[in-house]
Scaffold this motif. Structure first.
Motif, PDB file in Angstrom:
ATOM      1  N   ARG A 172       0.798  -1.323  -0.017  1.00  0.00           N
ATOM      2  CA  ARG A 172      -0.008   0.053   0.042  1.00  0.00           C
ATOM      3  C   ARG A 172       0.818   1.160   0.117  1.00  0.00           C
ATOM      4  O   ARG A 172       0.470   2.565   0.019  1.00  0.00           O
ATOM      5  N   GLY A 173       2.138   1.105  -0.304  1.00  0.00           N
ATOM      6  CA  GLY A 173       3.076   2.183  -0.275  1.00  0.00           C
ATOM      7  C   GLY A 173       3.099   3.050   1.023  1.00  0.00           C
ATOM      8  O   GLY A 173       3.804   3.951   1.117  1.00  0.00           O
ATOM      9  N   ASP A 174       2.988   2.351   2.207  1.00  0.00           N
ATOM     10  CA  ASP A 174       3.640   2.758   3.674  1.00  0.00           C
ATOM     11  C   ASP A 174       4.880   2.515   3.970  1.00  0.00           C
ATOM     12  O   ASP A 174       4.917   1.625   4.706  1.00  0.00           O
TER      13      ASP A 174
ATOM     14  N   HIS B 226      13.390  -3.050  -0.498  1.00  0.00           N
ATOM     15  CA  HIS B 226      13.961  -1.656  -0.018  1.00  0.00           C
ATOM     16  C   HIS B 226      14.025  -0.526  -1.069  1.00  0.00           C
ATOM     17  O   HIS B 226      14.031   0.629  -0.590  1.00  0.00           O
ATOM     18  N   ALA B 227      14.240  -0.905  -2.201  1.00  0.00           N
ATOM     19  CA  ALA B 227      14.244   0.031  -3.182  1.00  0.00           C
ATOM     20  C   ALA B 227      13.325   1.020  -3.386  1.00  0.00           C
ATOM     21  O   ALA B 227      13.137   2.065  -3.942  1.00  0.00           O
ATOM     22  N   SER B 228      12.076   0.732  -2.851  1.00  0.00           N
ATOM     23  CA  SER B 228      10.871   1.634  -2.793  1.00  0.00           C
ATOM     24  C   SER B 228      11.045   2.350  -1.781  1.00  0.00           C
ATOM     25  O   SER B 228      10.028   3.394  -1.753  1.00  0.00           O
ATOM     26  N   PHE B 229      11.774   2.283  -0.701  1.00  0.00           N
ATOM     27  CA  PHE B 229      11.765   3.161   0.341  1.00  0.00           C
ATOM     28  C   PHE B 229      12.328   4.631  -0.011  1.00  0.00           C
ATOM     29  O   PHE B 229      13.075   4.841  -0.959  1.00  0.00           O
TER      30      PHE B 229
ATOM     31  N   LEU C  48      22.036   2.952  -0.668  1.00  0.00           N
ATOM     32  CA  LEU C  48      20.558   3.231  -1.544  1.00  0.00           C
ATOM     33  C   LEU C  48      20.180   4.591  -1.103  1.00  0.00           C
ATOM     34  O   LEU C  48      19.590   5.149  -2.085  1.00  0.00           O
ATOM     35  N   ALA C  49      20.143   4.781   0.065  1.00  0.00           N
ATOM     36  CA  ALA C  49      19.664   6.296   0.495  1.00  0.00           C
ATOM     37  C   ALA C  49      20.300   7.239  -0.440  1.00  0.00           C
ATOM     38  O   ALA C  49      19.831   8.218  -0.795  1.00  0.00           O
ATOM     39  N   ARG C  50      21.652   7.101  -0.362  1.00  0.00           N
ATOM     40  CA  ARG C  50      22.474   8.192  -1.308  1.00  0.00           C
ATOM     41  C   ARG C  50      21.958   7.953  -2.843  1.00  0.00           C
ATOM     42  O   ARG C  50      21.927   8.975  -3.426  1.00  0.00           O
TER      43      ARG C  50
ATOM     44  N   ILE D 274      27.001 -13.877   0.006  1.00  0.00           N
ATOM     45  CA  ILE D 274      25.895 -13.377   0.490  1.00  0.00           C
ATOM     46  C   ILE D 274      25.790 -12.117  -0.271  1.00  0.00           C
ATOM     47  O   ILE D 274      26.389 -11.204  -0.002  1.00  0.00           O
ATOM     48  N   VAL D 275      24.768 -11.957  -1.333  1.00  0.00           N
ATOM     49  CA  VAL D 275      24.706 -10.989  -2.183  1.00  0.00           C
ATOM     50  C   VAL D 275      23.557 -10.009  -1.941  1.00  0.00           C
ATOM     51  O   VAL D 275      22.441 -10.411  -1.760  1.00  0.00           O
ATOM     52  N   ALA D 276      23.699  -8.616  -1.925  1.00  0.00           N
ATOM     53  CA  ALA D 276      22.703  -7.732  -1.765  1.00  0.00           C
ATOM     54  C   ALA D 276      22.020  -7.682  -3.106  1.00  0.00           C
ATOM     55  O   ALA D 276      22.468  -7.861  -4.225  1.00  0.00           O
ATOM     56  N   PRO D 277      20.585  -7.447  -3.428  1.00  0.00           N
ATOM     57  CA  PRO D 277      19.904  -7.440  -4.325  1.00  0.00           C
ATOM     58  C   PRO D 277      20.403  -6.220  -5.221  1.00  0.00           C
ATOM     59  O   PRO D 277      21.140  -5.462  -4.847  1.00  0.00           O
ATOM     60  N   PRO D 278      20.468  -6.517  -6.340  1.00  0.00           N
ATOM     61  CA  PRO D 278      21.145  -5.581  -7.579  1.00  0.00           C
ATOM     62  C   PRO D 278      20.693  -4.091  -7.373  1.00  0.00           C
ATOM     63  O   PRO D 278      19.457  -4.031  -7.316  1.00  0.00           O
ATOM     64  N   ARG D 279      21.346  -3.186  -7.403  1.00  0.00           N
ATOM     65  CA  ARG D 279      20.881  -1.822  -7.274  1.00  0.00           C
ATOM     66  C   ARG D 279      21.377  -0.891  -8.588  1.00  0.00           C
ATOM     67  O   ARG D 279      22.632  -1.095  -8.862  1.00  0.00           O
ATOM     68  N   SER D 280      20.516  -0.152  -9.102  1.00  0.00           N
ATOM     69  CA  SER D 280      20.808   0.643  -9.973  1.00  0.00           C
ATOM     70  C   SER D 280      20.141   1.940 -10.130  1.00  0.00           C
ATOM     71  O   SER D 280      19.087   2.073  -9.371  1.00  0.00           O
TER      72      SER D 280
END
Length: 301
Positions: A28-30, A74-77, A231-233, A295-301
């Motif tokens: 729900r985007g919260d 977490h990419a949606s945060f 990811l915040a940056r 142990i790999v973090a999800p790919p970020r771009s």
């Protein structure tokens, strides 16, 4: 030793509910609620490491659930939510129980199991206990029934050595856990004549998982915090750092290597991973031959 602690059912239900709540909040985007739920389930998971091996396994299971079902989302945060997640995890890890506490509580559980068998031996209740355990423990109970016909000093020696094995196992794990996490290794298996070995497998086996589960949980939790900070940056449109040096050492250290997590600043994002249980850089891929790789973090771009 033979009964489920009632609170564990509640803890398991609470952890599952928190994961579901976080997933629903994401749908729900919260993001604020999702971050709150993730931090709460991670705090619960790490507090559970303050119990015995079964409690710690539940904490490990909850961390694996966060890893498998929530980390990628977490990419949606927003940048603010990601920073709240990262700093919240840092506080959780700063107050997390030491693995030595888990080992102390597991030793108490193991000795309680020895006492249970000894009480059944003295009270004539071996059959009742045997009926609650796995079929492969039958030879151990047959030996105990024969032991009742032997001199008392032989009976005392049996239970003294049975209890001493519990203490020795935990002492060996304390010794390993006192070293740098990058040097942790499996404890040596007991050897020699052990007529209680099937009972030890039943009641002591959970202790063998404590260090592995603690180490994996530590790596994943730290990676989630570091990933959130990076990811915040990225989401704020800022330049990614060249290294992880600006992050707290508590978070950026890979417990498997004792060095910083492997991090590659790419043109359109970054790669982030731990060397994992085999302690080798498999370049962010599953190791060959079925070994437990990075142990790999999800790919970020």
């Amino acid at each position: 030793p033979l009964s489920e602690t009632p609170a564990r059912t509640g803890w398991r239900f609470l952890g599952t509910t928190l994961v579901w709540s976080a997933l629903e909040a994401l749908e729900r985007g919260d993001g604020d609620q999702a971050v709150s739920d993730i931090l709460t389930v991670l705090r619960l998971a790490w507090d559970l490491f303050g119990g015995d091996a079964i409690d710690a396994n539940l904490g490990y299971t909850l961390i694996r659930r966060v890893q498998s079902s929530l980390w990628e989302a977490h990419a949606s945060f927003s940048p603010q939510q990601l920073l709240r997640l990262s700093t919240g995890i840092e506080r959780i890890l700063d107050r997390a129980p030491s693995v030595h506490q888990t080992l102390r509580h597991e030793e108490a559980a193991m000795l309680a199991a020895v006492q249970l068998i000894q009480d059944a031996f003295l009270d004539g209740g071996l059959n009742e206990v045997a009926d609650t355990l796995q079929q492969n423990t039958a030879p151990a109970f047959d030996y105990l029934k024969e032991l009742r016909n032997r001199p008392q000093e032989k009976q005392v020696e049996y239970f003294r050595r049975f209890a001493q094995e519990a203490r020795d196992r935990i002492r060996a794990l304390h010794t390993i856990a006192s070293e740098d996490t990058s040097q942790w290794r499996p404890a040596e298996a007991p050897t020699g004549e052990r007529p209680w070995k099937r009972l030890a497998a039943q009641f002591f086996g959970a202790s063998d998982r404590i260090l592995d589960e603690y180490l994996y949980s530590l790596a994943v939790t730290r990676l989630i915090a570091v990933d959130a900070a990076l990811l915040a940056r990225l989401r704020a449109g800022q330049r990614l750092p060249a290294s992880l040096d600006n992050l707290p050492q508590l978070l950026r250290t890979d417990p498997y290597s004792g060095r910083e997590f492997l991090y590659h600043n790419l043109a359109v994002g970054y790669d982030l991973y731990s060397v994992g249980e085999n302690r080798k850089d498999d370049r962010g891929l599953q190791a060959p031959g079925g070994e437990l790789g990075d142990i790999v973090a999800p790919p970020r771009s």
